[in-house]
Design a protein around this motif. Structure first.
Motif, PDB file in Angstrom:
ATOM      1  N   CYS B  91       0.670   0.217   2.842  1.00  0.00           N
ATOM      2  CA  CYS B  91       0.573  -0.652   4.014  1.00  0.00           C
ATOM      3  C   CYS B  91      -0.141   0.105   5.127  1.00  0.00           C
ATOM      4  O   CYS B  91       0.239   1.222   5.456  1.00  0.00           O
ATOM      5  CB  CYS B  91       1.950  -1.097   4.493  1.00  0.00           C
ATOM      6  N   ASN B  93      -0.828  -1.612   8.143  1.00  0.00           N
ATOM      7  CA  ASN B  93      -0.689  -2.400   9.361  1.00  0.00           C
ATOM      8  C   ASN B  93      -0.106  -1.520  10.489  1.00  0.00           C
ATOM      9  O   ASN B  93       0.100  -0.323  10.305  1.00  0.00           O
ATOM     10  CB  ASN B  93       0.169  -3.642   9.101  1.00  0.00           C
ATOM     11  N   LEU B  94       0.166  -2.143  11.643  1.00  0.00           N
ATOM     12  CA  LEU B  94       0.398  -1.349  12.851  1.00  0.00           C
ATOM     13  C   LEU B  94       1.582  -0.380  12.765  1.00  0.00           C
ATOM     14  O   LEU B  94       1.422   0.814  13.028  1.00  0.00           O
ATOM     15  CB  LEU B  94       0.554  -2.269  14.068  1.00  0.00           C
ATOM     16  N   CYS B  96       3.170   0.917  10.324  1.00  0.00           N
ATOM     17  CA  CYS B  96       2.935   2.009   9.379  1.00  0.00           C
ATOM     18  C   CYS B  96       1.879   2.968   9.913  1.00  0.00           C
ATOM     19  O   CYS B  96       2.003   4.180   9.753  1.00  0.00           O
ATOM     20  CB  CYS B  96       2.549   1.457   8.010  1.00  0.00           C
ATOM     21  N   CYS B 132       1.081  -5.783   6.235  1.00  0.00           N
ATOM     22  CA  CYS B 132       2.528  -5.543   6.395  1.00  0.00           C
ATOM     23  C   CYS B 132       3.373  -6.065   5.230  1.00  0.00           C
ATOM     24  O   CYS B 132       3.295  -7.220   4.839  1.00  0.00           O
ATOM     25  CB  CYS B 132       2.994  -6.185   7.692  1.00  0.00           C
ATOM     26  N   ALA B 134       6.768  -5.871   5.315  1.00  0.00           N
ATOM     27  CA  ALA B 134       8.129  -6.037   5.859  1.00  0.00           C
ATOM     28  C   ALA B 134       8.994  -4.818   5.553  1.00  0.00           C
ATOM     29  O   ALA B 134      10.127  -4.930   5.095  1.00  0.00           O
ATOM     30  CB  ALA B 134       8.785  -7.320   5.355  1.00  0.00           C
ATOM     31  N   SER B 135       8.409  -3.663   5.793  1.00  0.00           N
ATOM     32  CA  SER B 135       9.121  -2.415   5.578  1.00  0.00           C
ATOM     33  C   SER B 135       8.792  -1.473   6.732  1.00  0.00           C
ATOM     34  O   SER B 135       8.785  -0.262   6.584  1.00  0.00           O
ATOM     35  CB  SER B 135       8.656  -1.827   4.242  1.00  0.00           C
ATOM     36  N   CYS B 136       8.539  -2.073   7.887  1.00  0.00           N
ATOM     37  CA  CYS B 136       7.973  -1.356   9.025  1.00  0.00           C
ATOM     38  C   CYS B 136       8.922  -0.298   9.590  1.00  0.00           C
ATOM     39  O   CYS B 136       8.489   0.670  10.185  1.00  0.00           O
ATOM     40  CB  CYS B 136       7.605  -2.336  10.133  1.00  0.00           C
ATOM     41  N   MET B 141       4.935   3.698   4.102  1.00  0.00           N
ATOM     42  CA  MET B 141       5.476   3.223   2.833  1.00  0.00           C
ATOM     43  C   MET B 141       4.349   2.740   1.931  1.00  0.00           C
ATOM     44  O   MET B 141       3.237   2.474   2.374  1.00  0.00           O
ATOM     45  CB  MET B 141       6.491   2.114   3.066  1.00  0.00           C
TER      46      MET B 141
HETATM   47  S1  FES Z   1       3.569  -2.457   9.128  1.00  0.00           S
HETATM   48 FE1  FES Z   1       3.757  -1.512   7.203  1.00  0.00          FE
HETATM   49  S2  FES Z   1       5.446  -2.556   6.342  1.00  0.00           S
HETATM   50 FE2  FES Z   1       5.183  -3.593   8.236  1.00  0.00          FE
END
Ligand code: FES
Ligand code: FMN
Ligand code: SF4
Lengths: 452, 166
Positions: B91, B93-94, B96, B132, B134-136, B141
């Motif tokens: 991931c 996204n932000l 992470c 994402c 859903a493990s933010c 991860m």
């Molecule tokens: S930003 Fe990586 S799991 Fe949500």
């Protein structure tokens, strides 16, 4: 290799009423037996034996429950649109797509209280006289899926689902439906298209989904957390629920909090809780002893708030609105002083570009364009006109797109520009970040040398 | 309900009893809905979706071929090509990224000698970046095939890769 089942860590409970995080999590606390021992399925029994479907909706309306999927729409009002005597099948779909970046609370609910979610779904289906209900769970979820699948089978075996539930004559089947990787399928109409076996394209309203939804039938779509509140509302009554939290924000909110924070995780807060106490005390404050720069309160689609704007605020809908943002999905992302906001904006925009379904021109073209501009700025090749152009594209998406992905991307970007314009100007003028350009405070991979 | 003819269903014949069982919980006119679950099941077994799978599924479900093609193209989890035995999906996204996702991607690139989107020459690993999961709160991860691996560090990544290579 099979990793241990990953579950979100539990932290000492915050003060205030709890509907979800009110028992010790163990290896078996998600089972039917454990749930029943905590009083589970008593609300279902109560509703099916002593309440008419309309009574359930009345209680939910009286509770003032607001949807937890992002838009805070009153749940009772949505259900009330369904005409029970129209002779059509009615469907409830639980939205377990949880894709809003920063949000991971539905995962907690599905992993730890799957039966609470199922009981809520049965109650909602009873209220609108549905014979079939659906759970749309994102395709990547593994443990939440297995927990839910097993819980559904347990419920069937115990006579809580299927024909003639608890001998009351009410029958309901639940279809557990796995997505296959798509953020936009979390949008309610896209979700229904996906449930029909199609690509997940949102569609224009009207007609509303409560008029023409799944397979053209009246359909209610609710978030996992919204439905998980229903057993308590039916159990204790709408009026009692309304007294918890604040008058305009009844009940509690599951907050997923992540980012530059000592104790990220899922917390249940009663609305009205102090925002600063939550971040600085309960979540242990900011990593590395740094100051707080800003917070994205409810998933990346909500507007950023800086440390000043949080001063003295409480966590509830009115307070977040007054500050210029929203509680959204409760996915709070915390950003420390010294973080480069140009790079934050770029990561967010890369996401929106990737997820745009491409139906609407301003979104399809705009998302890619914004990402390209931000990429260029981050490479040190920004141009003076880029800031105005980002605003322009953001505004072009406002109100012109089918779903709110395009709008939200625009709001998110312009809110960052409004707050941190000087960082963008600096990056464009000097060809480098005003800070060290890093997104991390403590980087586990820093020492081993990576791309930086 | 469409009765499948056995000679045309070489690939999915053995899955049809399972598909038929799923129908019991659907409302009666919902055959089209099975497109995504069936594709997931086919891919689970083979690792990707072949042209002949699509032909058979179209015949079995009676949905337009175009709809199945669109679905496979639209959803990121579907693939028409075989991937590495272990699909590493990081991931980026932000949340992470705030906790070291970029470093994690770089570390994996170095270790495996590939870039995101590529597969190692021995076919063992495919590396991807995803949005994402859903493990933010447990970042950084990655997902390896179906399993989430969270709070990653160089040491846990090393141990995991070693385990997968064995
Ligand atoms: S930003 Fe990586 S799991 Fe949500
Ligand atoms: C692009 C987009 C993505 C969305 N993703 C989700 C999601 O993952 N989960 C969710 O519950 N709602 C999501 N929503 C909101 C849904 O459209 C819908 O409003 C919500 O599920 C209704 O439930 P509620 O009334 O209980 O909040 C999304 C909306 C948009 C525009
Ligand atoms: S706004 Fe974007 S994601 Fe939403 S329907 Fe239009 S193109 Fe698709």
């Amino acid at each position: 290799m099979t990793a241990p089942d990953s579950t979100t860590p539990a932290f000492p409970a915050l003060s205030g009423r709890k509907y979800f995080m009110n028992f010790p999590v163990t290896d078996t606390s998600h089972s039917l037996e454990a749930y029943k021992a905590r009083g589970g399925y008593q609300s279902l029994h109560k509703a099916l034996t002593s309440m008419q479907p309309t009574d359930v909706t009345k209680e939910v309306s009286a509770s003032g429950l607001l949807g937890h999927g992002g838009a805070a729409f009153p749940a009772g009002r949505k259900w009330g649109v369904i005409k029970l005597t129209d002779g059509e099948p009615h469907y409830v779909c639980m939205n377990a797509d949880e894709g809003e970046p920063g949000t991971f609370k539905d995962r907690w609910l599905l992993e730890h209280v799957p039966h609470l979610c199922i009981e809520g779904l049965i109650l909602a289906s009873y209220a609108i006289m549905g014979r079939h209900a659906f759970i749309y769970i994102r395709g990547e979820f593994d443990l939440p899926y297995r927990r839910l699948r097993d819980a559904i089978e347990e419920a069937y075996a115990a006579g809580l689902l299927g024909e003639n539930i608890l001998g009351t004559g009410y029958s309901l089947d639940i279809v557990l439906y796995r997505g296959a990787g798509s953020y936009v399928c979390g949008e309610a109409s896209a979700m229904l298209a996906s449930l029909e076996g199609k690509k997940g394209w949102p569609r224009n309203r009207p007609p509303r989904l409560t008029v023409k939804g799944l397979y053209q039938r009246p359909t209610v779509v609710n978030n996992v957390e919204t439905l998980a509140n229903i057993p308590a509302i039916v159990g204790e009554g709408g009026e009692a629920f309304r007294k918890v939290g604040l008058p305009k924000s009844p009940g509690t909110q599951m907050i997923s909090i992540s980012g530059h924070l000592v104790r990220p995780g899922v917390y249940e807060i009663e609305y009205g809780y102090s925002w600063e106490k939550f971040i600085y005390e309960d979540c242990g404050g900011i990593l590395g002893g740094r100051g707080l720069k800003c917070v994205i309160p409810g998933g990346v689609s909500t507007k950023i708030l800086d440390a000043n704007e949080l001063k003295g605020r409480t966590l509830d809908h009115n307070s977040a609105l007054a500050a210029g943002s929203q509680i959204g999905s409760g996915g709070m992302i915390v950003i420390a002083e010294g973080t480069c906001m140009v790079r934050v904006a770029r990561v967010i925009q890369r996401f929106y570009h990737h997820e745009s379904c491409g139906q609407c021109t301003p979104c399809r073209e705009g998302m890619g364009w914004m990402e390209r501009i931000l990429d260029r700025v981050v490479r040190g090749e920004g141009r003076p006109e880029d800031i105005d152009r980002l605003y322009h594209i953001s505004n072009a998406n406002d109100g012109t797109t089918i779903c709110s992905l395009g709008d939200s991307a625009g709001y998110a970007c312009s809110a960052i520009l409004d707050h941190y314009r000087e960082e963008f100007e600096y990056f464009i003028t000097h060809g480098r970040s005003m800070y060290d350009g890093s997104l991390t405070v403590e980087d586990p991979f820093a020492a081993v040398g990576a791309t930086a | 309900m469409i009765k499948p003819t056995s000679e045309k269903m070489q690939n999915i014949q053995h899955l049809i009893p399972e598909f038929e069982r799923w129908k019991e919980r659907y409302p009666s006119d919902f055959t089209g809905s099975l497109t995504i679950p069936c594709l997931r099941r086919i891919q689970e077994e083979r690792g990707y979706i072949a042209d002949s799978d699509i032909d058979e599924l179209v015949a079995y479900l009676g949905v337009p071929r175009m709809q199945v093609d669109e679905v496979i193209a639209f959803y990121t989890q579907f693939t028409r090509e075989p991937l590495g035995t272990h699909h590493l999906q990081v991931c980026h996204n932000l949340s992470c990224s705030l906790r070291g996702a970029e470093g994690l991607v770089g570390y994996l690139c170095n270790k495996l000698g590939i870039q995101p989107g590529e597969t190692t020459a021995d076919g063992k690993f495919t590396l991807s970046t995803v949005e994402c999961l859903a493990s933010c709160g447990t970042a950084p991860m990655m997902m390896v095939n179906d399993t989430y691996h969270e709070n990653l560090t160089p040491a846990t990544v090393d141990a995991l890769l070693e385990d997968l290579t064995r």
